[in-house]
Write a protein that holds these residues in place. Structure first.
Motif, PDB file in Angstrom:
ATOM      1  N   GLY A  62     -17.298 -14.392   7.914  1.00  0.00           N
ATOM      2  CA  GLY A  62     -16.530 -15.479   8.507  1.00  0.00           C
ATOM      3  C   GLY A  62     -15.044 -15.331   8.228  1.00  0.00           C
ATOM      4  N   LEU A  63     -14.438 -16.465   7.818  1.00  0.00           N
ATOM      5  CA  LEU A  63     -12.982 -16.452   7.627  1.00  0.00           C
ATOM      6  C   LEU A  63     -12.569 -16.099   6.203  1.00  0.00           C
ATOM      7  CD1 LEU A  63     -12.092 -19.610   9.762  1.00  0.00           C
ATOM      8  CD2 LEU A  63     -11.686 -17.220  10.359  1.00  0.00           C
ATOM      9  N   ASP A  64     -13.495 -15.554   5.437  1.00  0.00           N
ATOM     10  CA  ASP A  64     -13.210 -15.244   4.030  1.00  0.00           C
ATOM     11  C   ASP A  64     -11.958 -14.396   3.831  1.00  0.00           C
ATOM     12  OD1 ASP A  64     -15.106 -16.705   2.921  1.00  0.00           O
ATOM     13  OD2 ASP A  64     -16.248 -15.052   2.003  1.00  0.00           O
ATOM     14  N   ASN A  65     -11.837 -13.335   4.668  1.00  0.00           N
ATOM     15  CA  ASN A  65     -10.680 -12.447   4.521  1.00  0.00           C
ATOM     16  C   ASN A  65      -9.377 -13.223   4.678  1.00  0.00           C
ATOM     17  OD1 ASN A  65     -12.040 -10.043   4.053  1.00  0.00           O
ATOM     18  ND2 ASN A  65     -12.390  -9.719   6.246  1.00  0.00           N
ATOM     19  N   TYR A  66      -9.373 -14.134   5.654  1.00  0.00           N
ATOM     20  CA  TYR A  66      -8.142 -14.891   5.905  1.00  0.00           C
ATOM     21  C   TYR A  66      -7.873 -15.859   4.759  1.00  0.00           C
ATOM     22  CZ  TYR A  66      -8.362 -12.875  10.535  1.00  0.00           C
ATOM     23  OH  TYR A  66      -8.399 -11.985  11.569  1.00  0.00           O
ATOM     24  N   ARG A  67      -8.931 -16.416   4.204  1.00  0.00           N
ATOM     25  CA  ARG A  67      -8.758 -17.333   3.074  1.00  0.00           C
ATOM     26  C   ARG A  67      -8.165 -16.570   1.883  1.00  0.00           C
ATOM     27  NH1 ARG A  67     -13.999 -19.320   2.179  1.00  0.00           N
ATOM     28  NH2 ARG A  67     -13.871 -20.094   4.316  1.00  0.00           N
ATOM     29  N   THR A  68      -8.761 -15.390   1.621  1.00  0.00           N
ATOM     30  CA  THR A  68      -8.234 -14.566   0.528  1.00  0.00           C
ATOM     31  C   THR A  68      -6.746 -14.272   0.750  1.00  0.00           C
ATOM     32  OG1 THR A  68     -10.387 -13.498   0.496  1.00  0.00           O
ATOM     33  CG2 THR A  68      -8.619 -12.439  -0.759  1.00  0.00           C
ATOM     34  N   MET A  69      -6.447 -13.862   1.960  1.00  0.00           N
ATOM     35  CA  MET A  69      -5.098 -13.465   2.297  1.00  0.00           C
ATOM     36  C   MET A  69      -4.098 -14.583   2.036  1.00  0.00           C
ATOM     37  SD  MET A  69      -3.956 -12.357   6.098  1.00  0.00           S
ATOM     38  CE  MET A  69      -5.492 -11.498   6.366  1.00  0.00           C
ATOM     39  N   PHE A  70      -4.391 -15.751   2.574  1.00  0.00           N
ATOM     40  CA  PHE A  70      -3.426 -16.847   2.493  1.00  0.00           C
ATOM     41  C   PHE A  70      -3.366 -17.499   1.120  1.00  0.00           C
ATOM     42  CE2 PHE A  70      -4.205 -17.130   7.233  1.00  0.00           C
ATOM     43  CZ  PHE A  70      -2.989 -16.552   7.547  1.00  0.00           C
ATOM     44  N   PHE A  76       0.064 -10.315  -0.225  1.00  0.00           N
ATOM     45  CA  PHE A  76       0.231 -10.656   1.182  1.00  0.00           C
ATOM     46  C   PHE A  76       1.581 -11.321   1.420  1.00  0.00           C
ATOM     47  CE2 PHE A  76      -0.115 -14.104   4.351  1.00  0.00           C
ATOM     48  CZ  PHE A  76      -0.252 -13.338   5.496  1.00  0.00           C
ATOM     49  N   TRP A  77       1.866 -12.346   0.619  1.00  0.00           N
ATOM     50  CA  TRP A  77       3.121 -13.078   0.831  1.00  0.00           C
ATOM     51  C   TRP A  77       4.330 -12.215   0.484  1.00  0.00           C
ATOM     52  CZ3 TRP A  77       2.861 -16.823   4.023  1.00  0.00           C
ATOM     53  CH2 TRP A  77       1.685 -17.568   4.117  1.00  0.00           C
ATOM     54  N   THR A  78       4.178 -11.354  -0.518  1.00  0.00           N
ATOM     55  CA  THR A  78       5.271 -10.432  -0.838  1.00  0.00           C
ATOM     56  C   THR A  78       5.577  -9.544   0.358  1.00  0.00           C
ATOM     57  OG1 THR A  78       4.450 -10.395  -3.096  1.00  0.00           O
ATOM     58  CG2 THR A  78       6.047  -8.700  -2.504  1.00  0.00           C
ATOM     59  N   ALA A  79       4.504  -8.990   0.954  1.00  0.00           N
ATOM     60  CA  ALA A  79       4.701  -8.099   2.099  1.00  0.00           C
ATOM     61  C   ALA A  79       5.297  -8.846   3.291  1.00  0.00           C
ATOM     62  CB  ALA A  79       3.379  -7.437   2.479  1.00  0.00           C
ATOM     63  N   VAL A  80       4.838 -10.086   3.499  1.00  0.00           N
ATOM     64  CA  VAL A  80       5.393 -10.889   4.596  1.00  0.00           C
ATOM     65  C   VAL A  80       6.893 -11.079   4.386  1.00  0.00           C
ATOM     66  CG1 VAL A  80       5.437 -13.195   5.621  1.00  0.00           C
ATOM     67  CG2 VAL A  80       3.257 -12.074   5.169  1.00  0.00           C
ATOM     68  N   ARG A  81       7.259 -11.474   3.166  1.00  0.00           N
ATOM     69  CA  ARG A  81       8.682 -11.688   2.878  1.00  0.00           C
ATOM     70  C   ARG A  81       9.484 -10.404   3.047  1.00  0.00           C
ATOM     71  NH1 ARG A  81       6.999 -15.143  -1.207  1.00  0.00           N
ATOM     72  NH2 ARG A  81       6.948 -13.399  -2.670  1.00  0.00           N
ATOM     73  N   ASN A  82       8.964  -9.306   2.514  1.00  0.00           N
ATOM     74  CA  ASN A  82       9.681  -8.031   2.623  1.00  0.00           C
ATOM     75  C   ASN A  82       9.880  -7.615   4.074  1.00  0.00           C
ATOM     76  OD1 ASN A  82       9.976  -7.688  -0.105  1.00  0.00           O
ATOM     77  ND2 ASN A  82       8.136  -6.429  -0.342  1.00  0.00           N
ATOM     78  N   SER A  83       8.798  -7.681   4.851  1.00  0.00           N
ATOM     79  CA  SER A  83       8.898  -7.245   6.241  1.00  0.00           C
ATOM     80  C   SER A  83       9.810  -8.165   7.039  1.00  0.00           C
ATOM     81  CB  SER A  83       7.518  -7.186   6.897  1.00  0.00           C
ATOM     82  OG  SER A  83       6.854  -6.018   6.494  1.00  0.00           O
ATOM     83  N   ALA A  84       9.718  -9.469   6.788  1.00  0.00           N
ATOM     84  CA  ALA A  84      10.568 -10.414   7.511  1.00  0.00           C
ATOM     85  C   ALA A  84      12.035 -10.166   7.172  1.00  0.00           C
ATOM     86  CB  ALA A  84      10.176 -11.849   7.175  1.00  0.00           C
ATOM     87  N   LEU A 252       9.074  -2.804  -8.290  1.00  0.00           N
ATOM     88  CA  LEU A 252       8.626  -4.200  -8.351  1.00  0.00           C
ATOM     89  C   LEU A 252       8.230  -4.793  -7.007  1.00  0.00           C
ATOM     90  CD1 LEU A 252      11.053  -5.885 -10.912  1.00  0.00           C
ATOM     91  CD2 LEU A 252       8.605  -5.427 -11.168  1.00  0.00           C
ATOM     92  N   GLU A 253       7.469  -4.027  -6.217  1.00  0.00           N
ATOM     93  CA  GLU A 253       6.984  -4.484  -4.905  1.00  0.00           C
ATOM     94  C   GLU A 253       8.099  -4.798  -3.917  1.00  0.00           C
ATOM     95  OE1 GLU A 253       4.194  -7.697  -5.707  1.00  0.00           O
ATOM     96  OE2 GLU A 253       2.576  -6.239  -5.510  1.00  0.00           O
ATOM     97  N   SER A 254       9.331  -4.342  -4.202  1.00  0.00           N
ATOM     98  CA  SER A 254      10.436  -4.697  -3.297  1.00  0.00           C
ATOM     99  C   SER A 254      10.380  -3.921  -1.984  1.00  0.00           C
ATOM    100  CB  SER A 254      11.785  -4.435  -3.981  1.00  0.00           C
ATOM    101  OG  SER A 254      11.915  -3.055  -4.283  1.00  0.00           O
ATOM    102  N   THR A 255       9.629  -2.812  -1.946  1.00  0.00           N
ATOM    103  CA  THR A 255       9.509  -2.070  -0.691  1.00  0.00           C
ATOM    104  C   THR A 255       8.076  -2.107  -0.163  1.00  0.00           C
ATOM    105  OG1 THR A 255       9.097   0.018  -1.863  1.00  0.00           O
ATOM    106  CG2 THR A 255      11.384  -0.492  -1.324  1.00  0.00           C
ATOM    107  N   LEU A 256       7.311  -3.082  -0.629  1.00  0.00           N
ATOM    108  CA  LEU A 256       5.939  -3.229  -0.127  1.00  0.00           C
ATOM    109  C   LEU A 256       6.003  -3.882   1.250  1.00  0.00           C
ATOM    110  CD1 LEU A 256       2.883  -3.006  -0.656  1.00  0.00           C
ATOM    111  CD2 LEU A 256       2.968  -5.299  -1.599  1.00  0.00           C
ATOM    112  N   MET A 257       6.019  -3.051   2.295  1.00  0.00           N
ATOM    113  CA  MET A 257       6.089  -3.569   3.656  1.00  0.00           C
ATOM    114  C   MET A 257       4.677  -3.864   4.151  1.00  0.00           C
ATOM    115  SD  MET A 257       9.220  -3.793   4.539  1.00  0.00           S
ATOM    116  CE  MET A 257      10.538  -3.523   3.380  1.00  0.00           C
ATOM    117  N   PHE A 258       4.612  -4.626   5.244  1.00  0.00           N
ATOM    118  CA  PHE A 258       3.313  -5.118   5.695  1.00  0.00           C
ATOM    119  C   PHE A 258       2.341  -3.981   6.031  1.00  0.00           C
ATOM    120  CE2 PHE A 258       0.261  -7.614   8.047  1.00  0.00           C
ATOM    121  CZ  PHE A 258       0.224  -8.774   7.283  1.00  0.00           C
TER     122      PHE A 258
END
Lengths: 308, 300
Positions: A62-70, A76-84, A252-258
């Protein structure tokens, strides 16, 4: 023309022949579209709802993957911020610099062929090679950039090893091949009719007003095109980020792109289901952004006599 | 001639109508300033090239020497031979692999996209315009979105670890190049094929004997860009290939740096040698690159 049309045999066998030929000609793409685009896109959506490691068949979660992600995966959020952040800075910066260069090249300078070649050269360098060269170029020990900054009395950061400066350096690496956009703008500028510029000059328009009210509206379709492509591609930066930061996005995850995050989950952890869910999020984000740009474009993109 | 028209002609005749001078500046000042600016920007853009070549001709010690050596002293020509001969960077093997990879993809792309672009541009059949709209829409799908199931598909067919997954899809078209080819075919006058049709030529003969020769420059545009993209490709070879003997140049260079992190001079020689074939191709085909960018407004 009319007589020929009358003398032609009834159109239907000819038309039928054309239909058959048309289908034969596009057949490769029809297969390609189904096998390499439609099927994998749908399959990605399906896999995103499963737990899948390639060896065992996917199991529905089901939606487990999305729950984990969010809610559970801080990466996930680090990569979102970096890519944005990367997109938000690099796309406009690239377009503005490329446009400025194109304006400069369009002023009737001599030796334009040579400049064109020089500005296009970086686009030829394979990203792997470009990234490796930039690592040396920006290195604090042997890099000319740090040396020049030091010579000016500035204390240069250790770019790719400093979490604050790794992203700016990554952005500079990404805009290095902006000669492509420059040449696209230059081709667009050549299409601006000289009489319009002359007429506006007669009406007393200065350089800035001509740019603002004549050149920019006429070239806005090219800007829109490059903006959309730039956004779509900037979210997919991978090679440069992986070589600089590895799969963990050092420092320190600063270049962790999506896409690095997707790669890490899919091909390092073999969490194909989770990686598929990440891909779906990327897809939706890019789609929404593109639609948003198209929607606002109605107010700033000017089409003369429709699309060409 | 009206007064306004007269003034317009006068304005056109002037060399630089933009500078309707308020304060009189000398004529040579503006071009000089422009050149100074362009030379400065060009120098910044060329710096990475310069540094790549210069560092390739230094010893590892010289690369990190203080004060910085802007010119290698002494010049270490030896690096070139040593890099090419290195077991960690088997240059000619990598070059051959890249040529095979890029050649295969380019062949497939040119063949399929010419045929499909022609079908979309010049033949009428039901559903054509909808299908073309879908084709354009697929450009907005990030490649990574379709990648995972495609990889799984090839893995299940036991085709990973070789070039089949890297080359085969090219023979089934590429949305962007199809779009490009269609543009080129649309620019050919329609009377030509109509005349041939009336003379009894079949659709396939029209395509091969009349249309293809006419769009030869367009085929070259697609070919050079396809070659460039494939030469740059890193992600797919990274995923699909495991055996070093099969690596193309980009991946070989990446593996070389991962293993010999400290050998900066050789790594710079390797970077240069990875780029060099593209520069050579570019020098001979520059007009096709420029034309491709001008016709589609984008992206290299």
């Amino acid at each position: 023309m009319a007589t020929i049309a009358q003398r032609r045999p009834a159109p239907s066998p000819l038309r039928r022949q054309e239909t058959r030929a048309g289908l034969v000609f596009i057949l490769p793409w029809l297969i390609g579209l189904l096998v390499f685009t439609a099927y994998p896109t749908i399959a990605t959506f399906y896999l995103s709802l499963t737990d899948y490691n390639i060896v065992q068949p996917p199991s529905w979660t089901g939606l487990d993957n999305y729950r984990t992600m969010f809610f559970e995966d801080p990466a996930f959020w680090t990569a979102v911020r970096n890519s944005a952040a990367y997109s938000l800075v690099s796309v406009p910066l690239k377009l503005v610099v490329a446009f400025g260069l194109a304006l400069l090249l369009n002023m009737g300078v001599r030796g334009i062929g040579l400049y064109r070649t020089i500005f296009y050269l970086p686009a030829l360098v394979p990203p792997v090679a470009a990234t490796i060269v930039f690592i040396l170029l920006f290195s604090a020990q042997g890099g000319p950039i740090s040396a020049v900054l030091g010579g000016l009395g500035l204390r240069a950061p250790d770019w790719f090893n400093d979490p604050t400066w790794s992203k700016p350096a990554l952005i500079l690496l990404g805009i290095w091949p902006l000669g492509v956009e420059t040449l696209a703008f230059l081709a667009g500028l050549k299409e601006v009719p000289q009489d319009l510029l002359d007429a506006s000059a007669v009406d007393g328009a200065g350089g800035w007003q001509k740019l603002r009210h004549v050149v920019l509206p006429l070239i806005s379709p090219v800007i829109l095109f490059n903006l959309v492509i730039g956004v779509i591609y900037s979210f997919q930066v991978f090679t440069q980020a992986l070589i600089i930061g590895g799969q963990n996005g050092e420092p320190l995850e600063s270049t962790l792109m999506f896409v690095v995050l997707i790669y890490r989950n899919a091909f390092r952890y073999f969490s194909m289901g989770y990686a598929a869910a990440l891909s779906v999020v990327l897809f939706v984000a890019v789609l929404l952004l593109t639609l948003l740009i198209f929607k606002t474009s109605r107010s700033w993109v000017h089409y003369e006599g429709g699309l060409r | 001639m009206t007064h306004a028209a007269e003034r317009r002609v006068e304005a056109t005749a002037r060399v630089a109508p933009a500078t309707v001078t308020r304060h009189r500046r000398p004529d040579w000042l503006a071009p000089l300033a422009r050149h100074a600016l362009l030379v400065g920007v060009a120098a910044v853009f060329l710096l990475p090239f310069y540094w790549m070549v210069m560092s390739g001709l230094k010893s590892n010690g010289q690369i990190f020497a203080r004060p910085l050596q802007w010119w290698p002293d002494p010049v270490v020509w030896d690096n070139i031979g040593r890099t090419i001969g290195s077991q960690y960077f088997p240059y000619f093997r990598l070059l051959g692999n890249s040529a095979f990879y890029a050649g295969g993809v380019t062949l497939g792309t040119v063949l399929s996209c010419a045929a499909v672009g022609y079908g979309f541009a010049r033949l009428r059949f039901p559903g054509r315009d909808v299908l073309f709209a879908i084709t354009l829409a697929t450009l907005m799908i990030p490649p990574i979105v379709t990648f995972i199931p495609t990889y799984v598909l090839f893995a299940q067919l036991k085709l990973t670890g070789g070039y089949v997954p890297l080359i085969l899809p090219a023979f089934f078209g590429n949305a962007f190049f199809i779009f490009m080819m269609r543009q080129f075919f649309l620019n050919i006058p329609g009377d030509l094929s109509d005349a041939a049709r009336i003379d009894g030529a079949g659709e396939y003969r029209i395509f091969f004997q009349i249309m293809l020769p006419l769009v030869r420059p367009a085929l070259m545009v697609v070919a050079v860009f396809s070659l460039l993209y494939t030469w740059h490709e890193f992600f797919q070879p990274l995923i699909y290939l495991q055996d070093r003997a099969q690596f193309p140049l980009s991946l070989g260079l990446y593996a070389f740096r991962s293993q010999r992190t400290a050998e900066w001079a050789s790594i710079m020689v390797g970077s240069f040698l990875t780029t060099l074939p593209l520069i050579v191709v570019f020098l001979f085909t520059q007009r096709y690159f420029l034309r491709g960018i001008a016709t589609t407004g984008l992206k290299g």
